[in-house]
Scaffold this active site. Structure first.
Site, PDB file in Angstrom:
ATOM      1  N   LYS A   1       0.863  -1.199   0.000  1.00  0.00           N
ATOM      2  CA  LYS A   1       0.000   0.000   0.000  1.00  0.00           C
ATOM      3  C   LYS A   1       0.889   1.236   0.000  1.00  0.00           C
ATOM      4  CE  LYS A   1      -3.580  -1.994   2.869  1.00  0.00           C
ATOM      5  NZ  LYS A   1      -3.831  -2.142   4.279  1.00  0.00           N
TER       6      LYS A   1
ATOM      7  N   ASP B   1       4.845 -14.672  -8.410  1.00  0.00           N
ATOM      8  CA  ASP B   1       4.029 -14.812  -9.627  1.00  0.00           C
ATOM      9  C   ASP B   1       4.862 -14.974 -10.895  1.00  0.00           C
ATOM     10  OD1 ASP B   1       1.845 -14.528  -8.035  1.00  0.00           O
ATOM     11  OD2 ASP B   1       1.362 -12.484  -8.656  1.00  0.00           O
TER      12      ASP B   1
ATOM     13  N   GLU C   1      -5.760 -17.721  -9.501  1.00  0.00           N
ATOM     14  CA  GLU C   1      -6.809 -16.835  -8.965  1.00  0.00           C
ATOM     15  C   GLU C   1      -7.329 -15.850 -10.008  1.00  0.00           C
ATOM     16  OE1 GLU C   1      -5.104 -14.344  -5.858  1.00  0.00           O
ATOM     17  OE2 GLU C   1      -3.399 -13.858  -7.140  1.00  0.00           O
TER      18      GLU C   1
ATOM     19  N   ARG D   1     -14.548 -30.461  -4.298  1.00  0.00           N
ATOM     20  CA  ARG D   1     -14.010 -29.713  -3.162  1.00  0.00           C
ATOM     21  C   ARG D   1     -13.005 -28.690  -3.685  1.00  0.00           C
ATOM     22  NH1 ARG D   1     -17.577 -32.054  -1.165  1.00  0.00           N
ATOM     23  NH2 ARG D   1     -17.604 -33.341   0.734  1.00  0.00           N
TER      24      ARG D   1
ATOM     25  N   LEU E   1      -0.088 -19.316   1.662  1.00  0.00           N
ATOM     26  CA  LEU E   1       0.860 -20.395   1.983  1.00  0.00           C
ATOM     27  C   LEU E   1       1.978 -20.426   0.948  1.00  0.00           C
ATOM     28  CD1 LEU E   1      -1.666 -23.221   2.878  1.00  0.00           C
ATOM     29  CD2 LEU E   1       0.034 -22.230   4.420  1.00  0.00           C
TER      30      LEU E   1
HETATM   31  O1  F6P Z   1       2.805 -11.520  -4.637  1.00  0.00           O
HETATM   32  C1  F6P Z   1       1.836 -11.375  -5.659  1.00  0.00           C
HETATM   33  C2  F6P Z   1       0.564 -11.888  -5.151  1.00  0.00           C
HETATM   34  O2  F6P Z   1       0.936 -13.082  -4.603  1.00  0.00           O
HETATM   35  C3  F6P Z   1      -0.599 -12.092  -6.096  1.00  0.00           C
HETATM   36  O3  F6P Z   1      -0.614 -13.281  -6.797  1.00  0.00           O
HETATM   37  C4  F6P Z   1      -1.779 -11.961  -5.173  1.00  0.00           C
HETATM   38  O4  F6P Z   1      -2.951 -11.613  -5.845  1.00  0.00           O
HETATM   39  C5  F6P Z   1      -1.334 -10.892  -4.272  1.00  0.00           C
HETATM   40  O5  F6P Z   1       0.065 -11.024  -4.145  1.00  0.00           O
HETATM   41  C6  F6P Z   1      -2.013 -10.870  -2.934  1.00  0.00           C
HETATM   42  O6  F6P Z   1      -1.331 -10.031  -2.074  1.00  0.00           O
HETATM   43  P1  F6P Z   1      -1.910  -9.492  -0.688  1.00  0.00           P
HETATM   44  O7  F6P Z   1      -2.910 -10.455  -0.175  1.00  0.00           O
HETATM   45  O8  F6P Z   1      -0.694  -9.396   0.166  1.00  0.00           O
HETATM   46  O9  F6P Z   1      -2.498  -8.157  -0.994  1.00  0.00           O
END
Ligand code: F6P
Length: 369
Positions: free
Chosen positions: A83, A149, A244, A287, A294
């Site tokens: 942030k 990533d 995701e 499931r 993690l």
């Molecule tokens: O580090 C990148 C990443 O792992 C993305 O794949 C994921 O969407 C994001 O960070 C989530 O980050 P946070 O939950 O810390 O905001």
């Protein structure tokens, strides 16, 4: 630019990744060997933007002793944040509205005042874009590519990725037996906002039967057909790995929280959606397992640890050789230097024609297309 270096600062920004501490250790040891002092900035640039929050004024000395025994530890001893990007820092106005301001001049001023001669910025796309802006304003900066990533351009791989893939692969290995015992579909959601590297590499290594990645919009009827095909062959279970950020061809990414000033959107929930839909289409029990954070924890694999140590040492070498405005990158066989302008703001997705996707297809894995 050519004044001698005596003191450098190190910062870690964005989501943490296994290997950050190894970069810090190598940077500090290599710099100390050159007679330079090292300082760690707290939590991205927060130490500089909010020095009053920290009893030590926002930066602290990193000695050889301070970095002893940390190369194998996950996380970052500096702290990090995703942030408060100093290029677009959100400020609440008296009328309640939020506006973004550029606070990078405060960082430059801090470096001048504290006589810090250079910055090693360890981070992903966001951090390297900030590093590029600081370099353009005259700060001596070297970037180090980090993200689980693996979506940064101009480096073969980022550190953190191998650890995430190794863990996700182990999870898939474990899920085969329980899925088979119950004749279920198990959907495994992994991180990967806009790039499907983790899903692709872990999915193939872990024997997933379908893999859904952001680069290939999916049709769940194709995945269901693959599940039925396996059923007809007497293989009554299926594993589906979902990034995701994967999205249906006729729909949107699953967003948990929309983007707002100062925050990127938060993704999550695609695995749940896919499991529910596949259960409905196939009539089989499904499931979902969400690996989420993690994947960011734990010790870096030896590959990531070595890459991170090489990056830290190379960052110091680059500064010593007079470079600035560059990122150290993993080439083959050596680490090389890439201008930050070629990296900042660019995302490296999985190329659709890469041999890894082709390998998956040759193995009969369904990509939902
Ligand atoms: O580090 C990148 C990443 O792992 C993305 O794949 C994921 O969407 C994001 O960070 C989530 O980050 P946070 O939950 O810390 O905001």
């Amino acid at each position: 630019m050519s004044s001698p270096i005596r003191r450098i600062a190190i910062c870690t920004g964005g989501g943490d990744a296994p290997g950050l501490n190894a970069v810090i250790r190598a940077t500090v040891i290599a710099a100390t060997n050159l007679g330079w002092e090292c300082y760690g900035i707290h939590e991205g640039y927060n130490g500089i933007l909010f020095p009053e929050r920290y009893p030590d004024g926002g930066v602290f000395k990193l000695t050889r002793d301070r970095v002893r025994g940390i190369a194998h530890l996950g996380g970052t001893i500096l702290g990090t944040t995703n942030k408060g990007n100093p290029l677009h820092f959100p400020i609440r106005m008296p009328d309640g509205t939020v506006k973004e301001v550029d606070r990078t001049d405060e960082i430059l001023e801090f470096f001048g005042r504290r006589e810090l001669d250079a910055l090693v910025s360890i981070g992903g796309d966001g951090s390297l874009t900030i590093a590029h802006a600081l370099a353009k304003k005259g700060l001596r900066v070297v970037g180090v590519p980090k993200t689980i990533d693996n979506d940064l351009d101009k480096t073969n791989t980022t550190f953190g990725f191998d650890t995430a893939v190794a863990f996700a692969t182990e999870c898939l290995d474990r899920l085969h037996s329980t899925a088979e015992s119950h004749q279920r579909i198990i959907v495994v959601e992994v991180m990967g906002r806009y790039a499907g590297w983790i899903a692709l590499h872990a999915g193939i290594s872990g024997g997933s039967h379908s893999i859904l990645i952001p680069e290939i919009p999916f049709n769940l009827d194709k995945v269901a057909a693959k599940i039925r095909e396996r059923d007809n062959q007497g293989r009554l279970y299926s594993l589906v790995t979902v990034a995701e950020g994967a999205k249906p061809a006729d729909g949107h990414r699953a967003v948990l929280q929309a983007a707002e000033i100062g925050h990127e959107e938060r993704l999550g929930g695609e695995g749940e959606r896919v499991a529910k839909a596949l259960q409905e289409i196939t009539g089989k029990d499904a499931r979902v397992v969400v690996l989420g954070h993690l994947l960011r924890g734990g010790s870096p694999t030896s590959f990531d640890r070595l890459a991170a140590l090489r990056f830290g040492a190379a960052a110091v070498r680059a500064l010593h050789e007079g470079h600035s405005g560059i990122m150290v990158a993993l080439g083959f066989p050596n680490v090389n230097y890439v201008p930050l302008e070629e990296v900042a703001g660019r995302m490296k997705g999985v190329p659709l024609d890469c041999d890894t996707i082709q390998t998956g297809r040759d193995l009969g894995i369904c990509f939902g297309d």
